[in-house]
Design a protein around this motif. Structure first.
Motif, short mmCIF file in Angstrom:
data_model
loop_
_atom_site.label_atom_id
_atom_site.label_comp_id
_atom_site.label_asym_id
_atom_site.label_seq_id
_atom_site.Cartn_x
_atom_site.Cartn_y
_atom_site.Cartn_z
N UNK A 111 -1.35 -0.64 -12.91
CA UNK A 111 -0.06 -0.46 -12.23
C UNK A 111 -0.04 -1.14 -10.87
N UNK A 112 -1.12 -1.00 -10.12
CA UNK A 112 -1.18 -1.65 -8.80
C UNK A 112 -1.19 -3.17 -8.94
N UNK A 113 -1.89 -3.66 -9.95
CA UNK A 113 -1.94 -5.10 -10.21
C UNK A 113 -0.56 -5.65 -10.54
N UNK A 114 0.16 -4.99 -11.44
CA UNK A 114 1.49 -5.44 -11.82
C UNK A 114 2.47 -5.34 -10.66
N UNK A 145 0.83 -1.20 0.00
CA UNK A 145 0.00 0.00 0.00
C UNK A 145 0.86 1.25 0.00
N UNK A 146 2.04 1.16 0.65
CA UNK A 146 2.95 2.31 0.67
C UNK A 146 3.47 2.62 -0.73
N UNK A 172 -9.13 -5.04 -11.89
CA UNK A 172 -8.48 -6.10 -11.13
C UNK A 172 -8.84 -6.02 -9.65
N UNK A 173 -9.47 -4.95 -9.25
CA UNK A 173 -9.90 -4.80 -7.87
C UNK A 173 -9.06 -3.84 -7.06
N UNK A 174 -8.08 -3.20 -7.67
CA UNK A 174 -7.23 -2.26 -6.95
C UNK A 174 -7.76 -0.83 -7.05
N UNK A 185 -9.80 4.26 -12.40
CA UNK A 185 -8.74 4.49 -13.38
C UNK A 185 -8.14 3.16 -13.83
N UNK A 186 -8.16 2.95 -15.12
CA UNK A 186 -7.60 1.71 -15.66
C UNK A 186 -6.09 1.67 -15.45
N UNK A 187 -5.42 2.81 -15.63
CA UNK A 187 -3.97 2.88 -15.46
C UNK A 187 -3.55 2.59 -14.02
N UNK A 188 -4.24 3.22 -13.07
CA UNK A 188 -3.94 2.98 -11.65
C UNK A 188 -4.16 1.52 -11.30
#
Length: 143
Positions: A66-69, A2-3, A54-56, A60-63
């Motif tokens: 990025x969080x998923x990867x 999360x950080x 993805x659930x993150x 925003x699709x980009x956010x």
């Protein structure tokens, strides 16, 4: 984890790293036309209308991507791969290898001295107290 996602929202990080990915590309077409006018084409981001999160991040699709990867990189690569390597190459905490080496050294020493591998009198027979026949009674002894 999360950080790392929150780190993306810091102004310094946004200006230095993330703005590189957010720039809008503007191309000038210089094709030969009768009117000889230059046209500019702006590529803008269009959200995929069939996008499934993805659930993150649900906005925003980009956010979300990025969080998923980042999550899967840290969980799979760092935890499973590097954790598995550390576990596989960690020292023997139960001393199994040491005990086996000592046994081989002891066998080699006894062979050179002409002794049997295991002495039949490993414990002095005078120190062992066996029960009498009267104490055993009708107990079956299996050897």
């Amino acid at each position: 984890m999360a950080a790392l996602i929150k780190l993306r929202h810091m102004p310094l990080v946004q200006r230095s790293v993330w703005n590189h990915f957010n720039k809008v590309s503007r191309n000038i077409s210089t094709s030969k036309k009768n009117s000889d006018t230059a046209t500019t084409a702006c590529e803008t981001k269009t959200e995929d209308k069939n996008w499934v999160s993805y659930g993150f991040d649900y906005t925003s699709k980009e956010e979300d991507t990025n969080a998923h990867h980042a999550t899967f990189f840290f969980s799979v690569t760092l935890c499973i791969v590097f954790g598995g390597v550390c576990w596989a190459y960690s020292p023997d905490v139960h001393m199994r290898d040491w005990a086996q080496r000592e046994a081989f050294l002891e066998l080699r020493r006894r062979e050179k001295a002409g002794l049997p591998p295991i002495s039949p009198n490993f414990i002095d027979p005078k120190l062992i107290k066996l029960p009498d026949e009267s104490e055993l009674c009708d107990v079956e002894i299996i050897i």
